[in-house]
Motif scaffolding. Sequence first.
Motif, PDB file in Angstrom:
ATOM      1  N   GLU A 189      47.144 -14.878 -21.121  1.00 24.19           N
ATOM      2  CA  GLU A 189      48.356 -15.657 -20.859  1.00 24.19           C
ATOM      3  C   GLU A 189      48.448 -16.726 -21.939  1.00 24.19           C
ATOM      4  OE1 GLU A 189      49.678 -16.396 -16.517  1.00 24.19           O
ATOM      5  OE2 GLU A 189      47.493 -16.579 -16.542  1.00 24.19           O
ATOM      6  N   ILE A 190      49.658 -17.035 -22.362  1.00 23.21           N
ATOM      7  CA  ILE A 190      49.877 -18.044 -23.391  1.00 23.21           C
ATOM      8  C   ILE A 190      50.666 -19.199 -22.785  1.00 23.21           C
ATOM      9  CG2 ILE A 190      50.904 -18.513 -25.648  1.00 23.21           C
ATOM     10  CD1 ILE A 190      50.686 -15.448 -26.170  1.00 23.21           C
ATOM     11  N   PHE A 191      50.128 -20.406 -22.923  1.00 25.69           N
ATOM     12  CA  PHE A 191      50.773 -21.615 -22.431  1.00 25.69           C
ATOM     13  C   PHE A 191      50.979 -22.563 -23.600  1.00 25.69           C
ATOM     14  CE2 PHE A 191      48.180 -19.924 -19.040  1.00 25.69           C
ATOM     15  CZ  PHE A 191      48.999 -19.984 -17.924  1.00 25.69           C
ATOM     16  N   VAL A 192      51.994 -23.393 -23.521  1.00 22.98           N
ATOM     17  CA  VAL A 192      52.215 -24.452 -24.500  1.00 22.98           C
ATOM     18  C   VAL A 192      52.252 -25.764 -23.726  1.00 22.98           C
ATOM     19  CG1 VAL A 192      53.794 -25.365 -26.224  1.00 22.98           C
ATOM     20  CG2 VAL A 192      53.533 -22.904 -25.989  1.00 22.98           C
ATOM     21  N   ASP A 193      51.461 -26.739 -24.192  1.00 23.85           N
ATOM     22  CA  ASP A 193      51.376 -28.019 -23.500  1.00 23.85           C
ATOM     23  C   ASP A 193      51.160 -29.126 -24.513  1.00 23.85           C
ATOM     24  OD1 ASP A 193      51.193 -29.896 -21.401  1.00 23.85           O
ATOM     25  OD2 ASP A 193      49.017 -29.675 -21.326  1.00 23.85           O
ATOM     26  N   ASP A 194      52.130 -30.003 -24.641  1.00 19.30           N
ATOM     27  CA  ASP A 194      51.993 -31.183 -25.487  1.00 19.30           C
ATOM     28  C   ASP A 194      51.512 -30.840 -26.895  1.00 19.30           C
ATOM     29  OD1 ASP A 194      52.281 -33.912 -25.941  1.00 19.30           O
ATOM     30  OD2 ASP A 194      50.205 -34.347 -25.349  1.00 19.30           O
ATOM     31  N   GLY A 195      52.159 -29.851 -27.517  1.00 19.20           N
ATOM     32  CA  GLY A 195      51.821 -29.478 -28.890  1.00 19.20           C
ATOM     33  C   GLY A 195      50.600 -28.590 -29.026  1.00 19.20           C
ATOM     34  N   MET A 196      50.027 -28.139 -27.909  1.00 17.47           N
ATOM     35  CA  MET A 196      48.854 -27.265 -27.956  1.00 17.47           C
ATOM     36  C   MET A 196      49.231 -25.869 -27.457  1.00 17.47           C
ATOM     37  SD  MET A 196      45.750 -29.617 -26.510  1.00 17.47           S
ATOM     38  CE  MET A 196      46.535 -29.901 -24.927  1.00 17.47           C
ATOM     39  N   ILE A 197      48.585 -24.861 -28.021  1.00 17.65           N
ATOM     40  CA  ILE A 197      48.702 -23.493 -27.534  1.00 17.65           C
ATOM     41  C   ILE A 197      47.428 -23.213 -26.750  1.00 17.65           C
ATOM     42  CG2 ILE A 197      48.845 -21.056 -28.152  1.00 17.65           C
ATOM     43  CD1 ILE A 197      50.177 -22.010 -30.793  1.00 17.65           C
ATOM     44  N   ILE A 198      47.582 -22.775 -25.513  1.00 21.73           N
ATOM     45  CA  ILE A 198      46.440 -22.519 -24.648  1.00 21.73           C
ATOM     46  C   ILE A 198      46.446 -21.044 -24.280  1.00 21.73           C
ATOM     47  CG2 ILE A 198      45.362 -23.079 -22.434  1.00 21.73           C
ATOM     48  CD1 ILE A 198      46.914 -25.813 -22.677  1.00 21.73           C
ATOM     49  N   LEU A 199      45.319 -20.380 -24.496  1.00 23.96           N
ATOM     50  CA  LEU A 199      45.161 -18.984 -24.124  1.00 23.96           C
ATOM     51  C   LEU A 199      44.225 -18.919 -22.921  1.00 23.96           C
ATOM     52  CD1 LEU A 199      44.517 -17.411 -27.637  1.00 23.96           C
ATOM     53  CD2 LEU A 199      46.674 -17.505 -26.385  1.00 23.96           C
ATOM     54  N   ARG A 200      44.581 -18.092 -21.948  1.00 23.41           N
ATOM     55  CA  ARG A 200      43.738 -17.921 -20.766  1.00 23.41           C
ATOM     56  C   ARG A 200      43.730 -16.448 -20.399  1.00 23.41           C
ATOM     57  NH1 ARG A 200      45.382 -20.951 -15.345  1.00 23.41           N
ATOM     58  NH2 ARG A 200      46.959 -19.338 -15.340  1.00 23.41           N
ATOM     59  N   LYS A 201      42.562 -15.944 -20.028  1.00 21.53           N
ATOM     60  CA  LYS A 201      42.477 -14.555 -19.602  1.00 21.53           C
ATOM     61  C   LYS A 201      43.410 -14.360 -18.411  1.00 21.53           C
ATOM     62  CE  LYS A 201      39.244 -10.956 -18.284  1.00 21.53           C
ATOM     63  NZ  LYS A 201      37.837 -10.588 -18.100  1.00 21.53           N
ATOM     64  N   TYR A 202      44.257 -13.349 -18.505  1.00 22.38           N
ATOM     65  CA  TYR A 202      45.233 -13.093 -17.452  1.00 22.38           C
ATOM     66  C   TYR A 202      44.554 -12.483 -16.233  1.00 22.38           C
ATOM     67  CZ  TYR A 202      49.057 -11.011 -14.865  1.00 22.38           C
ATOM     68  OH  TYR A 202      49.920 -10.654 -13.874  1.00 22.38           O
ATOM     69  N   GLU A 203      44.814 -13.064 -15.097  1.00 20.01           N
ATOM     70  CA  GLU A 203      44.343 -12.536 -13.828  1.00 20.01           C
ATOM     71  C   GLU A 203      45.535 -12.481 -12.890  1.00 20.01           C
ATOM     72  OE1 GLU A 203      40.679 -13.200 -12.423  1.00 20.01           O
ATOM     73  OE2 GLU A 203      39.823 -13.886 -14.299  1.00 20.01           O
ATOM     74  N   PRO A 204      45.900 -11.287 -12.427  1.00 19.00           N
ATOM     75  CA  PRO A 204      47.052 -11.186 -11.526  1.00 19.00           C
ATOM     76  C   PRO A 204      46.887 -12.091 -10.309  1.00 19.00           C
ATOM     77  CG  PRO A 204      46.294  -9.017 -12.167  1.00 19.00           C
ATOM     78  CD  PRO A 204      45.274 -10.004 -12.663  1.00 19.00           C
ATOM     79  N   ALA A 205      47.957 -12.747  -9.929  1.00 20.11           N
ATOM     80  CA  ALA A 205      47.920 -13.689  -8.815  1.00 20.11           C
ATOM     81  C   ALA A 205      49.008 -13.328  -7.803  1.00 20.11           C
ATOM     82  CB  ALA A 205      48.140 -15.105  -9.335  1.00 20.11           C
ATOM     83  N   ASP A 206      48.946 -13.975  -6.664  1.00 17.62           N
ATOM     84  CA  ASP A 206      49.948 -13.799  -5.613  1.00 17.62           C
ATOM     85  C   ASP A 206      51.343 -14.062  -6.194  1.00 17.62           C
ATOM     86  OD1 ASP A 206      50.283 -14.042  -2.330  1.00 17.62           O
ATOM     87  OD2 ASP A 206      51.781 -15.141  -3.475  1.00 17.62           O
ATOM     88  N   ILE A 207      52.264 -13.139  -5.955  1.00 22.90           N
ATOM     89  CA  ILE A 207      53.606 -13.264  -6.543  1.00 22.90           C
ATOM     90  C   ILE A 207      54.405 -14.431  -5.970  1.00 22.90           C
ATOM     91  CG2 ILE A 207      53.786 -10.844  -7.175  1.00 22.90           C
ATOM     92  CD1 ILE A 207      55.607 -10.464  -4.712  1.00 22.90           C
ATOM     93  N   PHE A 208      54.011 -14.932  -4.816  1.00 27.35           N
ATOM     94  CA  PHE A 208      54.753 -16.022  -4.198  1.00 27.35           C
ATOM     95  C   PHE A 208      54.193 -17.402  -4.541  1.00 27.35           C
ATOM     96  CE2 PHE A 208      55.280 -12.385  -1.258  1.00 27.35           C
ATOM     97  CZ  PHE A 208      56.648 -12.199  -1.439  1.00 27.35           C
ATOM     98  N   THR A 209      52.857 -17.533  -4.520  1.00 30.02           N
ATOM     99  CA  THR A 209      52.259 -18.865  -4.659  1.00 30.02           C
ATOM    100  C   THR A 209      51.319 -19.006  -5.852  1.00 30.02           C
ATOM    101  OG1 THR A 209      50.396 -18.267  -3.255  1.00 30.02           O
ATOM    102  CG2 THR A 209      52.327 -19.257  -2.174  1.00 30.02           C
ATOM    103  N   GLY A 210      50.940 -17.900  -6.473  1.00 32.26           N
ATOM    104  CA  GLY A 210      49.994 -17.975  -7.580  1.00 32.26           C
ATOM    105  C   GLY A 210      48.544 -18.015  -7.141  1.00 32.26           C
ATOM    106  N   ASP A 211      48.288 -17.888  -5.826  1.00 34.11           N
ATOM    107  CA  ASP A 211      46.910 -17.870  -5.328  1.00 34.11           C
ATOM    108  C   ASP A 211      46.137 -16.736  -5.987  1.00 34.11           C
ATOM    109  OD1 ASP A 211      47.441 -19.962  -3.618  1.00 34.11           O
ATOM    110  OD2 ASP A 211      47.701 -18.705  -1.841  1.00 34.11           O
TER     111      ASP A 211
END
Length: 87
Positions: free
Chosen positions: A35-57
């Motif tokens: 997964e690719i995130f952008v936060d305050d000028g930073m690029i953050i990569l995180r291993k994708y793990e499928p989560a609950d479609i409603f809450t992200g649990d």
Amino acid sequence: MKPTGIVRKVDELGRVVLPIEIRRTLGIDVKDSLEIFVDDGMIILRKYEPADIFTGDLEDLIEFKGHKVSKKNIKEMAAQAGLKIAD
């Protein structure tokens, strides 16, 4: 954040190589999705793990018609629908 001292260049196609040491440490294998995130000028990569479609649990998930749903949310939906389910 913890600095690693590792620097990599971006190639003509926008690719960056993640060093094997980092991939091993984070459990990232060939063909894994990130997964690719952008936060305050930073690029953050995180291993994708499928989560609950409603809450992200991420805990206690089942797959239903190609989507992940937590058992907690299934129970809440059943209750809202007026259905009683046993644990």
